[in-house]
Motif scaffolding. Structure first.
Motif, mmCIF file in Angstrom:
data_model
loop_
_atom_site.group_PDB
_atom_site.id
_atom_site.type_symbol
_atom_site.label_atom_id
_atom_site.label_comp_id
_atom_site.label_asym_id
_atom_site.label_seq_id
_atom_site.Cartn_x
_atom_site.Cartn_y
_atom_site.Cartn_z
ATOM 1 N N ASP A 97 91.781 -33.588 33.492
ATOM 2 C CA ASP A 97 92.741 -34.796 32.781
ATOM 3 C C ASP A 97 94.430 -33.246 34.135
ATOM 4 O O ASP A 97 95.276 -33.522 33.121
ATOM 5 C CB ASP A 97 92.640 -34.379 31.649
ATOM 6 C CG ASP A 97 92.213 -35.414 30.890
ATOM 7 O OD1 ASP A 97 91.665 -35.903 31.739
ATOM 8 O OD2 ASP A 97 91.680 -35.093 29.272
ATOM 9 N N GLY A 98 93.992 -32.904 34.659
ATOM 10 C CA GLY A 98 94.731 -32.635 34.972
ATOM 11 C C GLY A 98 95.619 -31.261 34.935
ATOM 12 O O GLY A 98 96.378 -30.850 35.522
ATOM 13 N N LYS A 99 94.793 -30.590 34.378
ATOM 14 C CA LYS A 99 94.673 -28.970 33.819
ATOM 15 C C LYS A 99 93.631 -28.378 33.850
ATOM 16 O O LYS A 99 92.073 -28.696 33.713
ATOM 17 C CB LYS A 99 95.257 -29.171 32.001
ATOM 18 C CG LYS A 99 96.536 -29.520 31.832
ATOM 19 C CD LYS A 99 97.175 -29.515 30.867
ATOM 20 C CE LYS A 99 98.107 -30.691 30.333
ATOM 21 N NZ LYS A 99 98.242 -30.271 28.962
ATOM 22 N N VAL A 100 93.979 -27.177 34.260
ATOM 23 C CA VAL A 100 92.847 -26.062 34.677
ATOM 24 C C VAL A 100 92.580 -25.755 33.699
ATOM 25 O O VAL A 100 93.097 -24.589 32.237
ATOM 26 C CB VAL A 100 92.335 -24.961 35.606
ATOM 27 C CG1 VAL A 100 92.357 -23.688 35.610
ATOM 28 C CG2 VAL A 100 93.870 -25.540 36.710
ATOM 29 N N VAL A 101 91.450 -25.454 33.070
ATOM 30 C CA VAL A 101 90.415 -24.760 32.453
ATOM 31 C C VAL A 101 89.125 -23.821 32.723
ATOM 32 O O VAL A 101 88.569 -23.935 32.741
ATOM 33 C CB VAL A 101 89.850 -26.108 31.010
ATOM 34 C CG1 VAL A 101 88.890 -25.544 29.668
ATOM 35 C CG2 VAL A 101 90.807 -27.368 30.531
ATOM 36 N N GLN A 102 89.675 -22.626 30.979
ATOM 37 C CA GLN A 102 88.959 -21.905 31.709
ATOM 38 C C GLN A 102 87.580 -21.474 30.758
ATOM 39 O O GLN A 102 87.737 -22.215 29.596
ATOM 40 C CB GLN A 102 89.226 -20.243 31.502
ATOM 41 C CG GLN A 102 90.521 -20.139 32.639
ATOM 42 C CD GLN A 102 91.335 -18.818 32.552
ATOM 43 O OE1 GLN A 102 90.644 -18.382 31.432
ATOM 44 N NE2 GLN A 102 91.689 -18.659 34.212
ATOM 45 N N THR A 103 86.068 -21.767 31.556
ATOM 46 C CA THR A 103 84.793 -22.147 30.206
ATOM 47 C C THR A 103 84.395 -21.173 30.611
ATOM 48 O O THR A 103 84.207 -20.350 31.528
ATOM 49 C CB THR A 103 84.384 -23.250 30.867
ATOM 50 O OG1 THR A 103 84.981 -24.507 30.747
ATOM 51 C CG2 THR A 103 83.139 -23.700 29.538
ATOM 52 N N VAL A 104 83.943 -19.908 29.122
ATOM 53 C CA VAL A 104 83.783 -18.660 28.970
ATOM 54 C C VAL A 104 81.738 -18.963 29.328
ATOM 55 O O VAL A 104 81.212 -19.891 29.281
ATOM 56 C CB VAL A 104 83.022 -17.670 28.303
ATOM 57 C CG1 VAL A 104 82.301 -16.820 27.898
ATOM 58 C CG2 VAL A 104 84.740 -17.502 27.777
ATOM 59 N N LYS A 105 80.770 -18.746 30.337
ATOM 60 C CA LYS A 105 79.890 -19.056 30.893
ATOM 61 C C LYS A 105 78.826 -17.684 30.199
ATOM 62 O O LYS A 105 77.762 -18.214 29.113
ATOM 63 C CB LYS A 105 79.285 -18.628 32.181
ATOM 64 C CG LYS A 105 80.097 -20.426 33.061
ATOM 65 C CD LYS A 105 79.591 -21.879 32.371
ATOM 66 C CE LYS A 105 80.041 -22.894 33.276
ATOM 67 N NZ LYS A 105 80.091 -23.900 32.670
ATOM 68 N N ALA A 106 79.147 -16.733 30.009
ATOM 69 C CA ALA A 106 77.986 -15.367 29.836
ATOM 70 C C ALA A 106 79.416 -14.075 28.881
ATOM 71 O O ALA A 106 80.420 -14.452 29.762
ATOM 72 C CB ALA A 106 77.404 -15.149 30.540
ATOM 73 N N ASN A 107 78.696 -13.718 27.650
ATOM 74 C CA ASN A 107 79.616 -12.659 27.597
ATOM 75 C C ASN A 107 78.922 -11.169 28.296
ATOM 76 O O ASN A 107 77.850 -11.571 27.344
ATOM 77 C CB ASN A 107 80.280 -12.741 26.118
ATOM 78 C CG ASN A 107 81.036 -13.342 25.307
ATOM 79 O OD1 ASN A 107 81.727 -13.942 26.917
ATOM 80 N ND2 ASN A 107 80.829 -14.023 24.863
ATOM 81 N N LEU A 108 79.306 -10.813 28.698
ATOM 82 C CA LEU A 108 78.411 -9.244 29.595
ATOM 83 C C LEU A 108 79.173 -8.385 28.869
ATOM 84 O O LEU A 108 77.866 -7.534 28.755
ATOM 85 C CB LEU A 108 78.792 -9.047 31.365
ATOM 86 C CG LEU A 108 78.864 -10.436 31.971
ATOM 87 C CD1 LEU A 108 78.971 -9.856 33.104
ATOM 88 C CD2 LEU A 108 77.508 -10.721 32.219
ATOM 89 N N GLY A 109 79.332 -8.048 27.658
ATOM 90 C CA GLY A 109 79.855 -7.330 26.648
ATOM 91 C C GLY A 109 80.536 -6.132 27.148
ATOM 92 O O GLY A 109 81.381 -5.855 27.761
ATOM 93 N N ALA A 110 80.737 -5.107 25.829
ATOM 94 C CA ALA A 110 81.257 -3.833 26.644
ATOM 95 C C ALA A 110 81.207 -3.247 27.656
ATOM 96 O O ALA A 110 80.084 -3.222 28.097
ATOM 97 C CB ALA A 110 82.125 -3.093 25.824
ATOM 98 N N VAL A 111 81.821 -2.871 28.860
ATOM 99 C CA VAL A 111 82.026 -2.186 29.670
ATOM 100 C C VAL A 111 83.223 -0.580 30.475
ATOM 101 O O VAL A 111 84.561 -0.716 29.593
ATOM 102 C CB VAL A 111 82.192 -3.034 31.481
ATOM 103 C CG1 VAL A 111 81.135 -3.864 31.131
ATOM 104 C CG2 VAL A 111 83.666 -3.676 31.019
ATOM 105 N N THR A 112 82.732 0.004 30.736
ATOM 106 C CA THR A 112 83.551 0.920 30.954
ATOM 107 C C THR A 112 84.472 0.885 32.546
ATOM 108 O O THR A 112 83.926 -0.021 33.280
ATOM 109 C CB THR A 112 82.463 2.570 31.626
ATOM 110 O OG1 THR A 112 82.359 2.440 32.800
ATOM 111 C CG2 THR A 112 81.497 2.824 30.794
ATOM 112 N N GLY A 113 85.654 1.906 32.319
ATOM 113 C CA GLY A 113 86.422 1.352 33.548
ATOM 114 C C GLY A 113 85.810 1.921 34.599
ATOM 115 O O GLY A 113 86.224 1.222 35.512
ATOM 116 N N GLU A 114 85.162 2.359 34.572
ATOM 117 C CA GLU A 114 84.488 2.647 35.907
ATOM 118 C C GLU A 114 83.540 1.638 36.194
ATOM 119 O O GLU A 114 82.982 1.499 37.870
ATOM 120 C CB GLU A 114 83.300 3.780 36.228
ATOM 121 C CG GLU A 114 83.856 5.015 36.190
ATOM 122 C CD GLU A 114 84.658 5.172 34.922
ATOM 123 O OE1 GLU A 114 83.592 5.247 33.540
ATOM 124 O OE2 GLU A 114 85.044 5.740 34.904
#
Length: 65
Positions: free
Chosen positions: A27-44
């Motif tokens: 409807d003319g607006k950008v919507v973000q959909t989460v496809k997968a949660n990858l979980g916790a990650v480190t900064g590296e």
């Protein structure tokens, strides 16, 4: 699709969580959909995750000549 990094701070330490996200226009607006949660990650790990899903693959390993 792209990798979205959420940053949480708890007791002075930062924690990172990664999700695979897709943008759609509804409807003319950008919507973000989460496809997968990858979980916790480190900064590296963050640059490598983002590079894996980038359209233009960056070079992450450099040869020392």
């Amino acid at each position: 699709m792209f990798i979205k990094i959420l940053t949480k701070e708890y007791k002075g330490e930062k924690y990172y969580y990664a999700s695979l996200v897709e943008n759609k226009r509804i409807d003319g607006k950008v919507v973000q959909t989460v496809k997968a949660n990858l979980g916790a990650v480190t900064g590296e790990q963050i640059p490598y995750l983002k590079a894996a899903y980038a359209k233009k693959k960056p070079r992450l390993v450099y040869d020392e000549d």
